[in-house]
Design a protein around this motif. Structure first.
Motif, PDB file in Angstrom:
ATOM      1  N   CYS A 136       0.829  -1.201   0.000  1.00 40.72           N
ATOM      2  CA  CYS A 136       0.000   0.000   0.000  1.00 40.72           C
ATOM      3  C   CYS A 136       0.871   1.262   0.000  1.00 40.72           C
ATOM      4  O   CYS A 136       2.000   1.252   0.493  1.00 40.72           O
ATOM      5  CB  CYS A 136      -0.893  -0.011   1.228  1.00 40.72           C
ATOM      6  N   CYS A 166      -1.344  -2.360  12.231  1.00 39.74           N
ATOM      7  CA  CYS A 166      -1.299  -3.235  11.054  1.00 39.74           C
ATOM      8  C   CYS A 166       0.120  -3.821  10.970  1.00 39.74           C
ATOM      9  O   CYS A 166       1.094  -3.099  11.199  1.00 39.74           O
ATOM     10  CB  CYS A 166      -1.619  -2.398   9.829  1.00 39.74           C
ATOM     11  N   ARG A 174       1.930  -4.410   8.521  1.00 41.37           N
ATOM     12  CA  ARG A 174       2.749  -3.648   7.572  1.00 41.37           C
ATOM     13  C   ARG A 174       3.275  -2.360   8.208  1.00 41.37           C
ATOM     14  O   ARG A 174       4.373  -1.928   7.937  1.00 41.37           O
ATOM     15  CB  ARG A 174       1.927  -3.279   6.330  1.00 41.37           C
ATOM     16  N   VAL A 175       2.439  -1.763   9.051  1.00 39.95           N
ATOM     17  CA  VAL A 175       2.852  -0.532   9.744  1.00 39.95           C
ATOM     18  C   VAL A 175       3.999  -0.841  10.696  1.00 39.95           C
ATOM     19  O   VAL A 175       5.016  -0.151  10.729  1.00 39.95           O
ATOM     20  CB  VAL A 175       1.671   0.070  10.540  1.00 39.95           C
ATOM     21  N   ARG A 235      -8.027   5.989   8.510  1.00 36.38           N
ATOM     22  CA  ARG A 235      -6.842   5.756   9.363  1.00 36.38           C
ATOM     23  C   ARG A 235      -6.150   7.097   9.625  1.00 36.38           C
ATOM     24  O   ARG A 235      -6.310   8.031   8.834  1.00 36.38           O
ATOM     25  CB  ARG A 235      -5.919   4.745   8.677  1.00 36.38           C
ATOM     26  N   TYR A 268      -3.288   8.286   9.174  1.00 39.04           N
ATOM     27  CA  TYR A 268      -2.414   8.850   8.134  1.00 39.04           C
ATOM     28  C   TYR A 268      -3.189   9.336   6.911  1.00 39.04           C
ATOM     29  O   TYR A 268      -2.578   9.890   5.993  1.00 39.04           O
ATOM     30  CB  TYR A 268      -1.292   7.884   7.738  1.00 39.04           C
ATOM     31  N   CYS A 300      -5.147  -2.075   0.628  1.00 39.09           N
ATOM     32  CA  CYS A 300      -5.208  -2.200   2.079  1.00 39.09           C
ATOM     33  C   CYS A 300      -6.024  -3.436   2.453  1.00 39.09           C
ATOM     34  O   CYS A 300      -7.249  -3.438   2.355  1.00 39.09           O
ATOM     35  CB  CYS A 300      -5.826  -0.966   2.730  1.00 39.09           C
TER      36      CYS A 300
END
Ligand code: SF4
Length: 397
Positions: free
Chosen positions: A82, A128, A130-131, A231, A233, A325
């Protein structure tokens, strides 16, 4: 004749030879303005201030932009995922290569859990995956042809931290930051963490108070407002593309779900009947709409839909999500259903990517304002009729 002074003259004292560590107030520290830094930045500012950093020497990278990615992140991408994660290469590059005054430290925390207002009411408040892993992913792109951080005199610092578990945070941050700050002590870190949480809570409280003022104005004037459910961001103009700003230009106040007021009187008015009827355990319980409440931002999105459905003056919900996402995918239907069943307008901007789809956003914004002009008054009246009397947003009768 030998003189006894020379050996001492050229001799080194214990601390000579290695330069003393520069005072922390002189150190320049950069933080990429990405992902969950958008909702925890005040924690880091409070923490670093208490550790002796001068706030003027704490540099956040700019808002995300395609230009930033082209100029500073080109050729450094390591993952295909993403955009909120991919764009981090540009942020890192800007901090490493794009500063007039060089940085000493680049701080990019690996945040595992978030200090959510839903904490204690949901299964977990994880970020998440990925975060959480993003700093490791992005760092790799700056190490592949040599250590770009070291070549630029920068110490890379990426502490793993569970921000929703305050008791272990001092230990985690001490371990994660001691190499970048050699004179750091555990006691000092414990005090700094405390200051970080205080700063974060003060900031959140201030924004929630502002949101309440907006809602009280809407209630008094019987005017509609919009709520963004996204979210953190998506507040970044390069990620959320300022769609809400385009709508605000038409005069509609905008609330972000993250900073919705959570005062006891308002929560009781909005959720009290459900709690007393046993549908939920508290105003922050989301198990009625979302069973697997592990992901913090996802939990908040679901709660945001519930609260927007109940508050009469929230006449429209704007849903934003990013292309690719996987976390948002399963929430699309429940969020839309919760909002629409209350009669609230729902508009979704899915698959947001690096480029702003300016043409389609313009048309959608015109559509939204058209619907609001036509239906907002009816929506507010219908929602008011479904709520109990004694709304705390209105002056006491
Ligand atoms: S929640 Fe979605 S947009 Fe955010 S980092 Fe994870 S996959 Fe990407």
């Amino acid at each position: 004749m030998t003189t006894l002074t020379l050996p001492r003259w050229f001799g080194r004292t214990r601390s000579a030879g290695s330069a003393p560590p520069p005072s922390r107030s002189k150190l320049r520290l950069g933080i990429p303005r990405v992902l969950n830094l958008w909702n925890t930045h005040q924690f880091w500012m409070g923490l670093l201030g208490a550790l002796g950093f001068d706030p003027r020497n704490i540099v956040f990278s700019s808002d995300t932009s395609e230009e930033q990615g082209r100029q500073f992140g080109k050729g450094r991408g390591t993952v295909d995922c993403c955009y909120p994660v991919k764009c981090m290469s540009g942020h890192y590059g800007e901090l490493v290569f794009g500063q007039k005054q060089k940085l000493d430290i680049l701080l990019s925390p690996m945040i595992y859990t978030l200090p959510s207002f839903l904490s204690g009411h949901v299964a977990k408040t994880l970020t998440c995956p990925r975060v959480m892993a993003a700093p490791e992913n992005i760092k790799a792109g700056f190490l592949k042809e040599g250590d770009a951080f070291a070549e630029n005199g920068i110490r890379y610092c990426s502490p793993f931290v569970s921000l929703d578990e305050p008791l272990i945070v001092p230990k985690q941050l001490f371990e994660g930051m001691k190499d970048a700050l050699p004179d750091l002590t555990r006691e000092e870190m414990a005090r700094a963490v405390d200051a970080g949480y205080k700063a974060l809570h003060a900031f959140n409280d201030k924004l929630r108070k502002k949101s309440r003022e907006v809602l009280e104005w809407c209630a008094r004037e019987d005017k509609p407002c919009l709520m963004v459910v996204a979210r953190p961001y998506h507040m970044d103009p390069g990620i959320g593309h300022e769609i809400e700003v385009d709508l605000q230009a038409y005069g509609y106040p905008i609330l972000w779900m993250q900073y919705f007021p959570i005062d006891a009187d308002l929560m009781d008015w909005a959720f009290g009947d459900d709690v007393r009827a046993g549908h939920v355990k508290s105003a922050f319980d989301i198990h009625d709409v979302w069973q697997s409440s592990y992901s913090s931002n996802t939990n908040e999105i679901l709660w945001g839909a519930k609260v927007a459905a109940r508050i009469p003056w929230i006449a429209c919900v704007l849903r934003m999500s990013s292309y690719e996402c996987g976390m948002d995918q399963p929430t699309y239907s429940p969020v839309q259903q919760i909002v629409e069943r209350s009669g609230t307008l729902f508009f979704s901007f899915q698959d947001l990517d690096s480029t702003k789809p300016a043409g389609s956003v313009k048309i959608r914004v015109e559509t939204i304002t058209h619907y609001l002009e036509k239906y907002a008054a009816d929506i507010i009246n219908r929602k008011k009729a479904a709520m109990p009397p004694g709304c705390p947003l209105l002056p006491a009768a």
